[in-house]
Design a protein around this motif. Structure first.
Motif, PDB file in Angstrom:
ATOM      1  N   GLU A 152       0.822  -1.219   0.000  1.00  0.00           N
ATOM      2  CA  GLU A 152       0.000   0.000   0.000  1.00  0.00           C
ATOM      3  C   GLU A 152       0.852   1.263   0.000  1.00  0.00           C
ATOM      4  O   GLU A 152       0.480   2.288   0.563  1.00  0.00           O
ATOM      5  N   ARG A 153       1.989   1.166  -0.637  1.00  0.00           N
ATOM      6  CA  ARG A 153       2.856   2.325  -0.831  1.00  0.00           C
ATOM      7  C   ARG A 153       2.968   2.601  -2.325  1.00  0.00           C
ATOM      8  O   ARG A 153       2.573   1.815  -3.167  1.00  0.00           O
ATOM      9  N   GLY A 154       3.576   3.738  -2.663  1.00  0.00           N
ATOM     10  CA  GLY A 154       3.712   4.121  -4.056  1.00  0.00           C
ATOM     11  C   GLY A 154       2.633   5.104  -4.461  1.00  0.00           C
ATOM     12  O   GLY A 154       1.555   5.182  -3.851  1.00  0.00           O
ATOM     13  N   VAL A 155       2.922   5.875  -5.503  1.00  0.00           N
ATOM     14  CA  VAL A 155       2.005   6.916  -5.978  1.00  0.00           C
ATOM     15  C   VAL A 155       1.786   6.735  -7.472  1.00  0.00           C
ATOM     16  O   VAL A 155       2.743   6.559  -8.234  1.00  0.00           O
ATOM     17  N   LEU A 156       0.532   6.789  -7.887  1.00  0.00           N
ATOM     18  CA  LEU A 156       0.174   6.720  -9.303  1.00  0.00           C
ATOM     19  C   LEU A 156      -0.199   8.114  -9.794  1.00  0.00           C
ATOM     20  O   LEU A 156      -1.135   8.732  -9.291  1.00  0.00           O
ATOM     21  N   VAL A 157       0.565   8.620 -10.764  1.00  0.00           N
ATOM     22  CA  VAL A 157       0.228   9.865 -11.456  1.00  0.00           C
ATOM     23  C   VAL A 157      -0.422   9.461 -12.770  1.00  0.00           C
ATOM     24  O   VAL A 157       0.197   8.796 -13.602  1.00  0.00           O
ATOM     25  N   LEU A 158      -1.674   9.846 -12.974  1.00  0.00           N
ATOM     26  CA  LEU A 158      -2.481   9.274 -14.053  1.00  0.00           C
ATOM     27  C   LEU A 158      -3.153  10.358 -14.888  1.00  0.00           C
ATOM     28  O   LEU A 158      -3.805  11.254 -14.355  1.00  0.00           O
ATOM     29  N   SER A 159      -3.017  10.234 -16.193  1.00  0.00           N
ATOM     30  CA  SER A 159      -3.668  11.159 -17.121  1.00  0.00           C
ATOM     31  C   SER A 159      -5.182  11.003 -17.080  1.00  0.00           C
ATOM     32  O   SER A 159      -5.709   9.886 -17.106  1.00  0.00           O
ATOM     33  N   GLU A 160      -5.872  12.117 -17.045  1.00  0.00           N
ATOM     34  CA  GLU A 160      -7.331  12.081 -17.091  1.00  0.00           C
ATOM     35  C   GLU A 160      -7.843  11.631 -18.456  1.00  0.00           C
ATOM     36  O   GLU A 160      -9.027  11.319 -18.606  1.00  0.00           O
ATOM     37  N   PHE A 161      -6.974  11.546 -19.453  1.00  0.00           N
ATOM     38  CA  PHE A 161      -7.378  11.113 -20.791  1.00  0.00           C
ATOM     39  C   PHE A 161      -7.163   9.616 -21.012  1.00  0.00           C
ATOM     40  O   PHE A 161      -7.341   9.121 -22.120  1.00  0.00           O
ATOM     41  N   ALA A 162      -6.790   8.887 -19.967  1.00  0.00           N
ATOM     42  CA  ALA A 162      -6.752   7.428 -20.009  1.00  0.00           C
ATOM     43  C   ALA A 162      -8.048   6.899 -19.406  1.00  0.00           C
ATOM     44  O   ALA A 162      -8.571   7.455 -18.433  1.00  0.00           O
ATOM     45  N   GLY A 163      -8.570   5.823 -19.983  1.00  0.00           N
ATOM     46  CA  GLY A 163      -9.819   5.273 -19.471  1.00  0.00           C
ATOM     47  C   GLY A 163      -9.742   4.893 -18.009  1.00  0.00           C
ATOM     48  O   GLY A 163     -10.743   4.959 -17.285  1.00  0.00           O
ATOM     49  N   ALA A 164      -8.557   4.521 -17.542  1.00  0.00           N
ATOM     50  CA  ALA A 164      -8.388   4.125 -16.146  1.00  0.00           C
ATOM     51  C   ALA A 164      -8.733   5.252 -15.182  1.00  0.00           C
ATOM     52  O   ALA A 164      -9.051   5.001 -14.013  1.00  0.00           O
TER      53      ALA A 164
END
Length: 509
Positions: A394-406
């Motif tokens: 439960e560690r780590g950070v996800l930086v995620l584009s709002e233009f990906a379906g995820a």
């Protein structure tokens, strides 16, 4: 049915030939379905001019479709990947329109359809996968009305204003509407498809799409000819996922955990390892990621040796000129950044232009403190889900584009607009300095979503919806007659859902 069979052909050093199961979520999702239903998988074996008879492998019946070298050049590299792919990804790169490519696309789709028609039983079910085979549903429907047909689009479906540029837009829509259920990654994709159907074909699209049946078919049903008989098609979102538990189990293996520690040591034990994992594709936002990271290094916001970016860019479509140019640009940017800011001990970016087995990828996920997914447009992006599933700590950070379906599902990630370099830089700095408690809070919520909504749930939900359409009634309905002449495409059902209206506003803005 998919463009590729779920196996790869291998040739040993002694010249003997064999097969191995291809990696990927689609194969994982459908393997048990194929075995339990006595099904067959139709697809290309991956090599041109390879003649193969149907064969059994690992409990699956595989039916190869032969493609010539010209087929690969025009149907696959040409129309599929230099026309449809850029168009459906919001014209990030300009699509190319060649009539000879379209003609080959039609011919190859017909060949795939014929391969199914040769083997499918009466009242059988066919599930067609992805943008290479968009004409197949209608071809099957015309030849075998008894079939139950599903189609799933793994990539985005573009907004109407972009899709309308396609010279063969009507043929593509009619091809897809041969299916009983059409699945998309996001609700906005399904809404965009419905809008295109309304404007281009004039069909009613709420709550389901009403496809008029030809007069001779209508007569065959014995229905009243008041109004027109229609066939109802369901188009909705079925977001794909991964075998999340498999990734979680691999991340618990001592050998993989030891490899993760070794990776950190090989990188000089930096405080923060950032990771990007992509096919080398212009839709993935790799250039934007490198630009933002490079500016942070140049600004002193990130320090070489303290922070390292590992960029895995697996080879992709290297015979297509756009992809060759992209590789040159990225490698030039990486070389310039490392040359300007690297030291004898540390390079800001470790760039790796090749693929890795799944075990090595999980080790990379465990070694990485920050996962950067900066896609400019992506149907889903399963790498984001793989990273989350691997983080049992439960560690780590996800930086995620709002233009990906995820982004529709993984809302506890740091969501970014990859075109906004300043905002992307802020998110990277936030991720690098995020406190463990906030990491845990975010990652716990992300993991709950990914583990509960796995690939088995995806395939089950789609096949359940498809089974519900078996033996559908031909429902008489009075439909507005389309206008004839040049203005016919403008006829549309004026009713639209609030969700679709919001999507259209978002596109306009």
């Amino acid at each position: 049915m998919s463009n590729r069979l779920p196996v790869d052909r291998i040739v040993a050093d002694d010249g003997s030939e064999g097969w191995k199961v291809s990696p990927g979520g689609l194969v994982t999702a459908l393997e048990p379905v194929m075995r339990s239903s006595d099904g067959a998988w139709v697809g290309w074996a991956g090599q041109p001019d390879l003649e193969l008879d149907p064969f059994d492998y690992d409990g699956m019946r595989l039916v190869p479709v032969q493609l010539s070298k010209r087929d690969v050049e025009q149907y696959y590299e040409g129309f599929s990947n230099d026309t449809i792919w850029p168009l459906y990804h919001d014209v990030i790169a300009p699509p190319t329109y060649h009539r000879v490519w379209w003609d080959r696309y039609v011919a190859v789709n017909r060949r795939f359809a014929d391969a199914v028609l040769d083997i499918v039983e009466a009242d059988g079910t066919v599930w067609v996968q992805d943008y290479q085979l968009q004409l197949v549903p209608q071809m099957l429907r015309e030849a075998r009305p008894d079939l139950t047909i599903g189609f799933f689009n793994h990539i985005p479906f573009p907004p109407y204003g972009i899709f309308a540029q396609l010279p063969w837009r009507k043929e593509i829509l009619e091809g897809l509407l041969g299916a009983d259920v059409i699945g998309f990654q996001r609700q906005s994709d399904a809404s965009g498809f419905a809008r295109a159907v309304r404007h281009i074909l004039g069909h009613v699209t709420t709550p389901t799409i009403e496809v008029p049946v030809a007069d001779d078919d209508a007569a065959a049903t014995g229905r009243s000819k008041k109004g027109r008989t229609v066939r109802r098609v369901l188009a909705k979102a079925f977001p794909i996922s991964i075998d999340a538990e498999q990734y979680a189990e691999m991340a618990r293996r001592p050998d993989i955990q030891a490899r993760a520690k070794q990776i950190r040591q090989e990188l000089g034990n930096p405080t923060t390892i950032m990771l990007g994992v992509d096919r080398l594709d212009y839709t993935k936002g790799i250039r934007h990621r490198i630009k933002a990271f490079g500016e942070l290094i140049a600004d002193g916001a990130l320090e070489v040796g303290e922070v390292t970016l590992v960029q895995v860019a697996s080879p992709s479509r290297e015979r297509v000129e756009t992809y060759r140019q992209l590789r040159d640009e990225i490698e030039l940017s990486v070389g310039r950044l490392n040359g300007d800011h690297g030291t004898m001990e540390h390079a800001p970016i470790n760039y790796l232009h090749h693929g890795y087995p799944r075990e090595e990828m999980v080790a990379l996920y465990l070694a990485a403190d920050v996962m950067l997914v900066t896609a400019l447009r992506d149907g889903m992006n399963l790498v984001a889900k793989e990273y989350v599933a691997s983080r049992n700590d439960e560690r780590g950070v996800l930086v995620l584009s709002e233009f990906a379906g995820a982004a529709d599902e993984l809302k506890q990630a740091l969501l970014i607009n990859p075109h906004d370099i300043v905002g992307l830089k802020r998110a990277i700095v936030h991720a690098a300095g995020m406190e463990p408690r906030e990491q845990q809070r975010r990652m716990r919520a992300l993991r709950k979503r990914v583990l509960e909504h796995d690939v088995a749930r995806w395939s089950s939900s789609f096949l359940t919806a498809l089974a519900a359409t078996r033996h559908p009634e031909q429902v008489p309905a009075v439909l507005p007659e389309p206008e004839s002449g040049p203005g016919a495409e403008a006829v549309a059902d004026t009713s639209s859902t609030a969700d679709e209206t919001a999507v259209e506003r978002g596109t306009a803005s």
